[in-house]
Design a protein around this motif. Structure first.
Motif: not given
Length: 103
Positions: A58-65
């Motif tokens: 979730l943390a990485s997806a937030w940054v990727f988003s």
């Protein structure tokens, strides 16, 4: 910031795959559920690994988003979960083949 997201994503993918490997090692001759259901032997470490992997995904997806657009986050989560799911699928195939050949 993207480098941190990549590192978190890699760690999450490794943890998620390791959780399936832990289940495979304690349940060598039984089919394993992918996401829902409980295998016969379910050590608590598996839940801890999956929780950590989920948080890191979730943390990485937030940054990727933020960096690549809204669709990038879920795409990278699915991409990171694929190796663990593939290993689980291959394990279930091997168990099914062994039970058909043994019967």
């Amino acid at each position: 910031m993207e480098l941190i997201a990549i590192i978190l994503w890699v760690i999450a993918a490794v943890l998620f795959t390791a959780s399936f490997d832990m289940l495979r090692s304690v349940n060598p001759d039984t089919r394993l559920p992918f996401f829902f259901g409980r295998p016969p032997n379910n050590p608590p470490q598996v839940a801890v690994l999956r929780l950590l992997a989920f948080i890191l995904f979730l943390a990485s997806a937030w940054v990727f988003s933020d960096a690549y657009g809204r669709a990038a986050g879920p795409f990278f989560i699915v991409l990171g979960a694929l190796p663990g799911c593939l290993r689980n699928y291959l394990h279930n195939r091997r168990v099914a083949a062994a039970s058909e050949g043994g019967s």
